[in-house]
Design an enzyme around this catalytic site. Structure first.
Site, PDB file in Angstrom:
ATOM      1  N   GLU B 279      28.779  73.546 -88.546  1.00 19.46           N
ATOM      2  CA  GLU B 279      27.517  73.943 -89.163  1.00 19.46           C
ATOM      3  C   GLU B 279      26.547  72.763 -89.258  1.00 19.46           C
ATOM      4  O   GLU B 279      25.343  72.921 -89.036  1.00 19.46           O
ATOM      5  CB  GLU B 279      27.788  74.532 -90.554  1.00 19.46           C
ATOM      6  CG  GLU B 279      26.777  75.573 -90.963  1.00 19.46           C
ATOM      7  CD  GLU B 279      27.312  76.473 -92.081  1.00 19.46           C
ATOM      8  OE1 GLU B 279      27.856  77.539 -91.762  1.00 19.46           O
ATOM      9  OE2 GLU B 279      27.203  76.105 -93.262  1.00 19.46           O
ATOM     10  N   GLU B 282      25.131  72.238 -85.954  1.00 21.63           N
ATOM     11  CA  GLU B 282      24.118  73.258 -85.739  1.00 21.63           C
ATOM     12  C   GLU B 282      22.821  72.883 -86.453  1.00 21.63           C
ATOM     13  O   GLU B 282      21.725  73.012 -85.899  1.00 21.63           O
ATOM     14  CB  GLU B 282      24.650  74.563 -86.344  1.00 21.63           C
ATOM     15  CG  GLU B 282      24.480  75.785 -85.502  1.00 21.63           C
ATOM     16  CD  GLU B 282      25.051  76.997 -86.223  1.00 21.63           C
ATOM     17  OE1 GLU B 282      25.969  76.856 -87.071  1.00 21.63           O
ATOM     18  OE2 GLU B 282      24.579  78.107 -85.933  1.00 21.63           O
ATOM     19  N   CYS B 300      29.278  81.852 -94.347  1.00 28.63           N
ATOM     20  CA  CYS B 300      30.730  81.864 -94.624  1.00 28.63           C
ATOM     21  C   CYS B 300      31.150  83.066 -95.446  1.00 28.63           C
ATOM     22  O   CYS B 300      32.326  83.392 -95.508  1.00 28.63           O
ATOM     23  CB  CYS B 300      31.168  80.648 -95.417  1.00 28.63           C
ATOM     24  SG  CYS B 300      30.422  79.145 -94.904  1.00 28.63           S
ATOM     25  N   SER B 320      23.721  80.775 -89.393  1.00 28.84           N
ATOM     26  CA  SER B 320      24.647  79.884 -88.700  1.00 28.84           C
ATOM     27  C   SER B 320      25.633  80.749 -87.923  1.00 28.84           C
ATOM     28  O   SER B 320      26.144  81.737 -88.453  1.00 28.84           O
ATOM     29  CB  SER B 320      25.414  79.037 -89.720  1.00 28.84           C
ATOM     30  OG  SER B 320      26.555  78.507 -89.111  1.00 28.84           O
ATOM     31  N   LYS B 359      36.702  89.673 -97.753  1.00 27.72           N
ATOM     32  CA  LYS B 359      37.451  88.992 -96.689  1.00 27.72           C
ATOM     33  C   LYS B 359      38.390  89.961 -95.968  1.00 27.72           C
ATOM     34  O   LYS B 359      38.743  89.755 -94.818  1.00 27.72           O
ATOM     35  CB  LYS B 359      38.246  87.809 -97.260  1.00 27.72           C
ATOM     36  CG  LYS B 359      37.374  86.611 -97.620  1.00 27.72           C
ATOM     37  CD  LYS B 359      36.991  85.784 -96.395  1.00 27.72           C
ATOM     38  CE  LYS B 359      35.902  84.776 -96.741  1.00 27.72           C
ATOM     39  NZ  LYS B 359      35.371  84.103 -95.538  1.00 27.72           N
ATOM     40  N   GLU B 362      36.257  91.289 -93.358  1.00 24.81           N
ATOM     41  CA  GLU B 362      35.844  90.317 -92.343  1.00 24.81           C
ATOM     42  C   GLU B 362      36.786  90.282 -91.135  1.00 24.81           C
ATOM     43  O   GLU B 362      36.352  90.056 -90.007  1.00 24.81           O
ATOM     44  CB  GLU B 362      35.754  88.911 -92.966  1.00 24.81           C
ATOM     45  CG  GLU B 362      35.092  87.901 -92.047  1.00 24.81           C
ATOM     46  CD  GLU B 362      35.049  86.495 -92.629  1.00 24.81           C
ATOM     47  OE1 GLU B 362      35.960  86.137 -93.400  1.00 24.81           O
ATOM     48  OE2 GLU B 362      34.112  85.762 -92.311  1.00 24.81           O
ATOM     49  N   GLU B 367      34.388  91.684 -82.647  1.00 23.10           N
ATOM     50  CA  GLU B 367      35.465  91.366 -81.694  1.00 23.10           C
ATOM     51  C   GLU B 367      35.822  89.892 -81.724  1.00 23.10           C
ATOM     52  O   GLU B 367      36.940  89.503 -81.376  1.00 23.10           O
ATOM     53  CB  GLU B 367      35.017  91.722 -80.275  1.00 23.10           C
ATOM     54  CG  GLU B 367      35.127  93.196 -79.970  1.00 23.10           C
ATOM     55  CD  GLU B 367      34.551  93.521 -78.604  1.00 23.10           C
ATOM     56  OE1 GLU B 367      34.337  92.594 -77.809  1.00 23.10           O
ATOM     57  OE2 GLU B 367      34.307  94.720 -78.357  1.00 23.10           O
ATOM     58  N   CYS B 512      32.511  81.465-104.552  1.00 17.76           N
ATOM     59  CA  CYS B 512      33.855  82.047-104.370  1.00 17.76           C
ATOM     60  C   CYS B 512      34.712  81.924-105.635  1.00 17.76           C
ATOM     61  O   CYS B 512      35.578  82.762-105.867  1.00 17.76           O
ATOM     62  CB  CYS B 512      34.569  81.362-103.213  1.00 17.76           C
ATOM     63  SG  CYS B 512      33.562  81.302-101.741  1.00 17.76           S
TER      64      CYS B 512
END
Lengths: 173, 584
Positions: B279, B282, B300, B320, B359, B362, B367, B512
């Protein structure tokens, strides 16, 4: 809340869009406008179609959930089209004491639906109301806007049969 | 202005507008409640917190009544107890008598109150709704029959998260919390953040418990079970074992996982460091080299990703493309790990222990979550499920010796660890971005980037990096995000420079550590302690920069190559797509 992306809905035709846009423009600045617009939609269709609510959410920039909170709070609003024939069982005190419960059970049994539901072929819609002001006729039914008094469960099959016959004749013609 | 009054004969002075409930806490008086939650406005739904004010015969609700000058409050007496018990009996009369098979058994506010009031029999016949459960999301289970209509879930979904998946439909006895038009939760705007479940006082909304799946995998001889554990789990799990929030149990968790039968113990924090490398690379590419749009927005948090895809899909290019730490670790556990160890790749099974219900979603988001050719992560357990699993296992958790994670995918920096806090991803990324831009590390006194820390809903700061200034914004609790995004969109539409260069978003309040899958009882005091738990550990660590993590350097050297390219791109990056808010 950004209500930008709508699901692809076949029902969402030009007319629906025009209707909503007109209603929103008309009530734009009025207080309590959501309810007024919902009334207009219901008056037009006999119920509030989901496609209309989805469009309305986008046009007014309010969450769909808010619209449904209003729609389901007020008994007046319908989310599904009514049947061709509307049967209302009065559940006011007098009718209740005179056995409206038995009428409702019989109707539910005969039609295979519950209070507030519509038969799959959309021929009948069944509902209850508190009092229709015809206590002298208890227990009362309203069948397609016509009040019928002093009913017993045994009167139900002929009433339904008569409507079915009418529909059949109608079809044959 | 302040007001002075007495509560049970004790004098109390509080700021004007303080509720009787809050004021009572200050003199160590606990008034029972079921609907009021510290995060939320009072809804006056349950009626348990009634008190006497000394004037008149009314019993106002302490949660929604402000303390007034000179009031003489009685919170507990025989009559109040009787009324409260009757109220509780009424609530129970609409609730199934099914504690033993409930997801909240042993950890339920309604069960607690019923226990405290000594209710031993049904005085009223139970009338319970027979609406079917909604398990459509795979993350959360809605059991309408257990709902006491307190309104917490609806308020948190609408006001705190601005998601509006849940609403109060209908009225009176038919009231239910459900998506608009009784569609399933999966067809609704739900982002599976699970804040509804974290705030529910009963078993009406619980996480989809998948502990049985994990037990099954552990006894399957054809599977090599590996596991990863998220940063924020270690400072919250202790609460399920009676320890204070913020207690860091990393060593005992590793030890417990080994005893449960996992063959390799990885740490998601390692992958947090990896996320930072990707990140920050990036960010530097976009900020310094002008490759790509600004602001860069962190991705995230899968609930946040889902929210943006549904509500602000025009801003997808700002996201991101780096995968979340969970998915990065999964990808490496199924490629790099078997390559290094010679274990058969097709037998590796990866369990992920997360503070989060989203999650679970997620895993199958795109794919690219199967970049190893198989699901990169096989199953996700929330902190609550993990606590349950430890208790099932017979391990005396609190007395376990501290152990270490496996090397390869287990070493981490303090920067990776603070990923669990709101502002933590930003702080960790800035520590590394600073190094990438200037070639030097932040000076010791500059490592703690305090303006992005804390529970303020939106935090903005300008951070000097070399001779430029990086404008950053951090938001948590999704209701705080809309305003930021509207400003970003406006600037973009008008071809103005972006208001910020880098934005971090976490869906749950506190990040989180306040995730929807964490132990029950979350409020700001608890969030603060959990955050401090991670910050204290970071502060004590020698390794505080993601780019100095030796295992990270090793994995790039041996396997991934350069950030953003080749294998790193293939395994560690993802894409996003617009999704409808309503599927029906």
């Amino acid at each position: 809340m950004e209500a930008a992306t709508l699901p692809p809905l076949e029902e969402m035709d030009e007319t629906t869009r025009d209707e909503i846009e007109t209603s929103v423009a008309k009530w734009k600045d009025a207080e309590g406008n959501l309810i007024m617009i919902l009334h207009e939609i219901q008056n037009r269709h006999g119920y509030v179609p989901r496609a209309s609510s989805l469009l309305l959410a986008r046009e007014m920039n309010i969450p769909l959930a808010r619209i449904y909170e209003v729609l389901t709070f007020y008994h007046y609003f319908r989310l599904v089209p009514q049947g061709d024939h509307n049967i209302t069982v009065c559940n006011g005190t007098a009718c209740y004491l005179k056995g409206s419960g038995r009428l409702l059970s019989e109707l539910e049994k005969q039609l295979g639906i519950k209070d507030g539901e519509t038969t799959e072929d959309r021929m009948f819609h069944l509902e209850t109301v508190r009092c229709i002001g015809c206590c002298g006729m208890a227990p009362a039914l309203v069948v397609d806007k016509k009040t019928i008094g002093k009913n017993s469960p045994m009167d139900i099959p002929p009433i339904l049969e008569k409507i079915r016959q009418q529909e059949k004749t109608h079809e044959d013609q | 202005m302040s007001v002075t009054a007495t509560i049970n004969g004790l004098e109390v002075t509080v700021p004007e507008g303080t509720s009787i409930l809050e004021a009572a806490r200050q003199v160590q008086v606990r008034i029972p409640t079921l609907c009021k939650h510290q995060d939320l406005f009072p809804s006056s739904a349950c009626g348990l917190c009634i008190v006497k004010t000394g004037t008149g015969k009314k019993m106002p609700r302490a949660c929604a009544t402000a303390l007034e000058e000179g009031m003489d409050i009685t919170t507990h007496d025989a009559e109040l107890t009787e009324v409260r018990r009757a109220t509780l009996e009424l609530i129970l009369s609409n609730h199934p008598n099914a504690c033993q098979t409930c997801g909240r058994n042993g950890d339920c506010e309604l069960q607690d109150r019923a226990g405290e009031f000594g209710i031993r029999q049904d005085y009223l016949p139970r009338r319970v709704t027979d609406l079917p459960c909604d398990d459509s999301t795979g993350s959360l289970i809605l059991d309408f029959s257990k709902c006491i209509k307190c309104g917490r879930c609806v308020q948190v979904c609408q006001e705190v998260q601005n998601v509006w998946a849940l609403s109060f439909l209908d009225r009176g006895i038919n009231t239910r919390m459900a998506p608009a038009g009784d569609i399933t939760l999966a067809e609704s705007p739900c982002i599976r953040c699970g804040q509804c479940s974290a705030h529910c006082p009963t078993g009406a909304i619980v996480e989809n418990d998948e502990t049985a799946t994990v037990w099954e995998a552990l006894r399957d001889p054809g599977k090599i079970c590996t596991v990863q554990i998220a940063p924020s789990v270690r400072v919250a799990l202790g609460e399920a074992f009676g320890l204070p929030p913020g207690t860091n149990l990393t060593g005992k968790i590793y030890s417990a996982l080994r005893r449960l039968g996992f063959k390799a113990i990885f740490d998601t924090t390692f992958a947090a460091d990896l996320t930072i490398i990707e990140e920050a690379s990036e960010f530097v590419a976009r900020f310094v080299e002008g490759k790509g749009e600004l602001p860069l927005i962190t991705s995230c948090c899968p609930a946040w990703v889902d929210y943006l895809e549904k509500n602000f899909s025009d801003l997808i290019p700002l996201f991101s493309t780096a995968k979340s730490p969970q998915q990065m670790l999964g990808a490496l556990a199924k490629t790099y790990y078997p390559e290094k160890t010679g274990l058969p790749a097709d037998q590796i099974y990866q369990v992920s222990i997360m503070p989060c219900t989203a999650k679970k979603y997620e895993l199958e988001r795109t794919e690219e979550m199967q970049s190893s050719g198989r699901p990169d992560v096989d199953v996700v357990l929330t902190t609550r499920e993990f606590a349950r699993m430890i208790k099932q296992s017979g391990v005396d958790f609190l007395n376990l010796p501290d152990e270490k994670a496996d090397s390869l995918l287990g070493e981490y920096s303090g920067a990776g660890l603070i990923f669990g806090n709101t502002g933590g991803v930003m702080e960790a990324a800035l520590r590394t971005a600073f190094n990438k831009v200037t070639g030097e590390n932040l000076p010791p006194e500059g490592i703690n980037i305090t303006p992005v820390r804390g529970l303020e809903g939106i935090k903005t700061a300008t951070i000097p990096v070399a001779d430029t200034k990086v404008r950053v914004a951090v938001a948590h609790g999704l209701a705080n995000v809309e305003n930021l995004l509207l400003q970003v969109r406006e600037a973009r539409d008008q071809n103005k420079p972006p208001p910020w260069h880098f934005i971090e978003v976490m869906a749950c309040p506190g990040g989180c550590i306040g995730g929807g899958g964490q132990p029950y009882g979350v409020c700001n005091e608890v969030r603060q302690k959990r955050m401090q738990g991670l910050l204290d550990t970071d502060e004590k660590m020698a390794l505080r920069f993601s780019h100095e993590n030796p295992e990270i350097l090793q994995v790039y050297d041996e396997f991934l190559g350069e950030p953003l390219t080749g294998k790193a791109h293939e395994l560690l990056h993802t894409s996003y797509q617009p999704r409808p808010i309503y599927q029906k």
